[in-house]
Design a protein around this motif. Structure first.
Motif, PDB file in Angstrom:
ATOM      1  N   SER A 140      -2.658   6.457  -0.534  1.00 22.50           N
ATOM      2  CA  SER A 140      -2.066   6.015  -1.792  1.00 22.50           C
ATOM      3  C   SER A 140      -2.496   6.979  -2.891  1.00 22.50           C
ATOM      4  O   SER A 140      -3.701   7.181  -3.092  1.00 22.50           O
ATOM      5  N   SER A 188       2.193   4.710   0.027  1.00 21.73           N
ATOM      6  CA  SER A 188       1.375   5.867   0.378  1.00 21.73           C
ATOM      7  C   SER A 188       2.247   7.052   0.758  1.00 21.73           C
ATOM      8  O   SER A 188       3.453   6.929   0.975  1.00 21.73           O
ATOM      9  N   ARG A 217      -8.286   4.205  -0.048  1.00 20.48           N
ATOM     10  CA  ARG A 217      -6.882   4.522  -0.303  1.00 20.48           C
ATOM     11  C   ARG A 217      -6.143   4.988   0.953  1.00 20.48           C
ATOM     12  O   ARG A 217      -4.954   5.261   0.911  1.00 20.48           O
ATOM     13  N   ARG A 245       0.845  -1.189   0.000  1.00 17.98           N
ATOM     14  CA  ARG A 245       0.000   0.000   0.000  1.00 17.98           C
ATOM     15  C   ARG A 245       0.889   1.250   0.000  1.00 17.98           C
ATOM     16  O   ARG A 245       0.866   2.039   0.954  1.00 17.98           O
TER      17      ARG A 245
END
Length: 228
Positions: free
Chosen positions: A212, A154, A185, A152
């Motif tokens: 993200s 980010s 996200r 993920r």
């Protein structure tokens, strides 16, 4: 000479040679980073005579001139970095080539990232203790890494830091980050810093929100990189 006879590979060509060159450069960058860290620590702790300080400053100026050109562009990624895995040699937290970095040694498990480092006089805030901004930077780095290693990748949008006790200098530290929940996200991460000898007693804690980037935003922010 028989043309069908296999010939020895030319020195300096092929994947192996390129890998050797990369490893040699990584070692050179690390060695320079080590010496610059030692110089920085000596400089901020020095009570040397004024004349000695002038002499060292002049010597440092001559060395700096040797590194003046060429320089990489602001947004370019050094060839020795592995941006996708988070190994960046000039990172101010974990980069072996960055004289500001402790540097932090990072370990990862399925859901946790742990960092080990020792802060020195160059990171001092209150006498004998780390600057609070250093604690925030260590945690921000680890919290971003746990997102990356959880697939993920980010960017930080919020970081709330609680300073429970001063973080001592010249003391082995243990910092951790783990994901607490995800929402579309967004990734929510908890981080903490303690000493290696008392890992259950947190000195600093933090809660962070990481997002993200959408593909369009990522292209705008990092046009030179493939989509994560």
């Amino acid at each position: 000479m028989n043309p069908d006879t296999p010939q020895p590979a030319q020195r300096g060509t092929g994947p192996t040679a390129l890998e050797d060159d990369l490893q040699q450069r990584q070692r050179a960058v690390t060695a320079l980073g080590d010496e610059l860290r030692a110089l920085g620590d000596a400089a901020v702790g020095a009570e040397a005579p004024t004349e000695t300080l002038h002499l060292v400053a002049e010597a440092a100026r001559r060395l700096t001139d040797q590194l003046a050109t060429p320089r990489r562009l602001r947004a370019s990624v050094p060839a020795i970095d592995d941006f996708a895995t988070g190994r960046r040699f000039y990172n101010p937290v974990s980069g072996e080539g960055n004289p500001l970095a402790p540097p932090m040694r990072v370990e990862t498990t399925a859901d946790t990232v742990t960092g080990h480092c020792t802060l020195s006089l160059v990171h001092e805030g209150p006498p004998g203790y780390a600057h609070g901004g250093m604690s925030a930077m260590l945690l921000d780095e680890l919290m971003g890494l746990v997102c990356l290693h959880s697939a993920r990748p980010s960017m930080t949008v919020a970081l709330t830091t609680r300073y429970l006790q001063p973080v001592p200098l010249d003391t082995p530290l243990r910092a951790q980050a783990r994901i607490t929940r995800t929402e579309n996200r967004k990734t929510y991460v908890h981080g903490s810093i303690a000493t290696e000898t008392r890992p259950a007693q947190n000195l600093v804690e933090a809660e962070g929100v990481f997002v993200s980037p959408a593909p369009d935003s990522q292209r705008a922010l990092f046009p030179h990189l493939p989509l994560l």
